[in-house]
Design a protein around this motif. Structure first.
Motif, short mmCIF file in Angstrom:
data_model
loop_
_atom_site.label_atom_id
_atom_site.label_comp_id
_atom_site.label_asym_id
_atom_site.label_seq_id
_atom_site.Cartn_x
_atom_site.Cartn_y
_atom_site.Cartn_z
N UNK A 75 -2.14 3.32 -19.18
CA UNK A 75 -0.84 3.48 -19.84
C UNK A 75 -0.99 4.08 -21.23
N UNK A 107 -5.24 -1.09 -8.22
CA UNK A 107 -4.08 -1.80 -7.67
C UNK A 107 -4.30 -2.04 -6.17
N UNK A 139 3.25 10.18 -9.99
CA UNK A 139 2.53 10.35 -11.25
C UNK A 139 1.78 11.68 -11.28
N UNK A 140 1.19 12.06 -10.14
CA UNK A 140 0.46 13.33 -10.08
C UNK A 140 1.41 14.50 -10.29
N UNK A 155 5.17 -0.62 -11.17
CA UNK A 155 4.52 -0.64 -9.86
C UNK A 155 3.08 -1.14 -9.94
N UNK A 156 2.27 -0.54 -10.84
CA UNK A 156 0.85 -0.90 -10.87
C UNK A 156 0.63 -2.28 -11.50
N UNK A 168 6.52 8.02 -16.61
CA UNK A 168 5.19 7.61 -16.14
C UNK A 168 4.88 6.18 -16.56
N UNK A 169 5.21 5.87 -17.83
CA UNK A 169 4.95 4.51 -18.33
C UNK A 169 5.71 3.49 -17.49
N UNK A 188 -4.84 -1.19 -16.07
CA UNK A 188 -3.62 -0.37 -16.03
C UNK A 188 -3.11 -0.09 -17.43
N UNK A 235 0.81 -1.21 0.00
CA UNK A 235 0.00 0.00 0.00
C UNK A 235 0.84 1.26 0.00
N UNK A 293 1.45 7.08 -6.77
CA UNK A 293 0.38 8.03 -7.14
C UNK A 293 0.91 9.46 -7.04
N UNK A 295 3.87 3.02 -14.15
CA UNK A 295 2.61 2.28 -14.29
C UNK A 295 2.90 0.80 -14.51
N UNK A 336 2.24 2.07 -3.36
CA UNK A 336 1.19 2.51 -4.29
C UNK A 336 0.93 4.00 -4.13
N UNK A 337 0.81 4.46 -2.89
CA UNK A 337 0.53 5.89 -2.67
C UNK A 337 1.69 6.76 -3.13
N UNK A 339 2.45 14.71 -13.95
CA UNK A 339 1.38 15.24 -14.80
C UNK A 339 1.22 16.75 -14.60
#
Lengths: 113, 327
Positions: free
Chosen positions: B315, B99, A19-20, A66-67, A59-60, B311, A9, A16, A63, A12-13, A23
């Motif tokens: 992507x 996820x 990525x934020x 991790x995701x 970013x890719x 995902x 967890x 996030x 994703x 994951x955060x 962006x």
């Protein structure tokens, strides 16, 4: 599954947030378009475009790794997916973009503005 | 070598692949990865074709932040890219809830998985809705333009900013043109929507208003912005006007090259279709979670597999976002 009962967890955060932030930086640069990055040229396009492309690849990476949990897969599953995609896409892009420039150089002198 | 070699077996369990696990991944998961590879190649084919076309028309391609300028609730405000940034954020958040659902599945927490799946579905629906709104704005257009006989789009500017046809076109249309509906012409025949203004009306309004200038599609290399013509040159271009264009579709596009609109509809449409099917698949899995299917099966690998697909959709959007809106 080796990673059956562990929790990711926290990671994951963190992803996030990464990525934020990326962006937000992209959008801010896209709106401001600093002249020094936008109107100059570096390796065929503006430095601003290179920044966008590199940030997109970052970013890719996050994703996929991790995701989609690519980091937990066996080495050769990872390679069979990533190498296939990366090599074929680079090949296709190189050919098509060179071809696009060629068409432009051939046709543009014929267009009257 | 980490890879295993598949061994022939008599067991008739083709769908699960039996006990064979090449690369340490189950049959379903590995096939999902290979499907994703092939789908990634499809999308890169589209984006590479977009790249080719863009380089072909590199001196006249529409500038994205002049095209996508709407934000819900802000009418007439120039808001480039804010909305698409919000959409990107929504999709990233939906990836995070997905996820988290996978993570909760590893710990066999049924309720948590269900709630996170539910959140993912909601964010997915919000994203598709946003895309529909974006399409609506693009189709109905924001300013209006005219198209010349040689296929060029001419837009109108005042004080350096683009203005809408309705901001300066005055008078009545002189061609007495009326839309042919099923009631007013031939019986049960009709035509598509006709433009609000006639060509003469636009040209005459331009002539009578010295503040209005014409802007062409040609990009000025030094400033990387569209070229604005002088009054005389503008009039010369306007003399070639063939039609008034409002909005964008597969045939005409008030923002510039028609093929820009074609690619926009095709690529974002194909991506939107992926999101849509992702939502449907997520809903099916969500109900399976609620019904306890995976609780009985003993693992939540199915959530992981649809998670991979979800995902992947995120992507792809990251790349679409960069190449349509930023670069």
């Amino acid at each position: 599954m080796a990673h059956a009962h562990e929790s990711n967890t926290k990671r994951i955060w963190i992803v996030l947030i990464i990525l934020t932030v990326i962006t937000t930086v992209e959008v801010a640069l896209g709106i401001v378009k600093p002249a020094s990055l936008h109107l100059t040229s570096f390796l065929g396009t503006s430095p601003l475009n290179w920044i966008f492309i590199i940030l997109t690849l970052v970013k890719a990476y996050y994703i996929t790794w991790a995701f989609m949990h690519m980091e937990g897969e066996k080495k050769w599953l990872r390679r069979s997916v990533v190498w296939t995609a990366v090599f074929l896409i680079s090949y296709l892009l190189t050919l098509l973009i060179i071809e696009g420039s060629y068409i432009h150089n051939t046709l543009a002198p014929l267009v009257k503005w | 070598m980490e890879a295993n070699i598949a061994v022939p077996t008599d067991a008739k369990n083709t769908w699960s692949g039996g006990g064979q696990k090449p690369f340490g991944a189950s049959y379903g998961k590995m096939m999902m990865w290979f499907f994703i590879v092939s789908d990634a190649l499809t999308f890169s084919g589209f984006l590479a074709a977009y790249g080719l076309t863009r380089f072909k028309f590199i001196d006249s391609w529409p500038i994205a932040d002049e095209v996508f300028t709407h934000f819900p609730g802000l009418h007439g405000v120039h808001a480039p890219m804010y909305y698409v940034a919000l959409m990107t954020f929504i999709l990233i958040v939906s990836s995070v809830t997905m996820v988290l659902a996978v993570d909760a599945g590893h710990q066999m927490k049924q309720k948590k998985v269900a709630w996170y799946m539910f959140a993912t579905i909601i964010f997915g629906i919000i994203f598709v809705g946003s895309q529909a709104w974006e399409w609506k704005n693009f189709i109905s257009g924001s300013y209006g333009a005219v198209k010349t006989t040689d296929g060029k789009i001419l837009q109108f500017v005042k004080d350096g900013h683009q203005i809408a046809l309705s901001d300066f076109v005055v008078g009545e249309r002189t061609d007495h043109r009326e839309e042919h509906t099923r009631k007013n012409g031939l019986w049960f025949e009709n035509e598509g929507t006709i433009s609000t203004y006639s060509v003469d009306q636009v040209v005459n309004s331009y002539k009578s208003n010295p503040d209005i200038l014409v802007r062409t599609e040609l990009i000025d290399k030094a400033s990387k912005s569209k070229t604005i013509l002088s009054r005389e040159d503008g009039l010369a271009q306007l003399a070639k006007t063939k039609m008034v264009v409002e909005g964008a579709n597969l045939e005409v596009n008030e923002y510039g090259n028609t093929i820009f609109a074609d690619f926009f509809f095709f690529i974002t449409g194909f991506h939107g279709f992926h999101v849509f099917s992702g939502i449907i698949i997520n809903i099916i899995i969500f109900f399976n979670v609620i019904l306890g299917t995976y609780e009985r099966r003993g693992h939540y690998e199915m959530v992981e597999k649809v998670g991979l697909y979800w995902h992947f959709v995120d992507l792809v959007w990251v790349f679409v976002f960069t190449f349509f809106y930023l670069v």
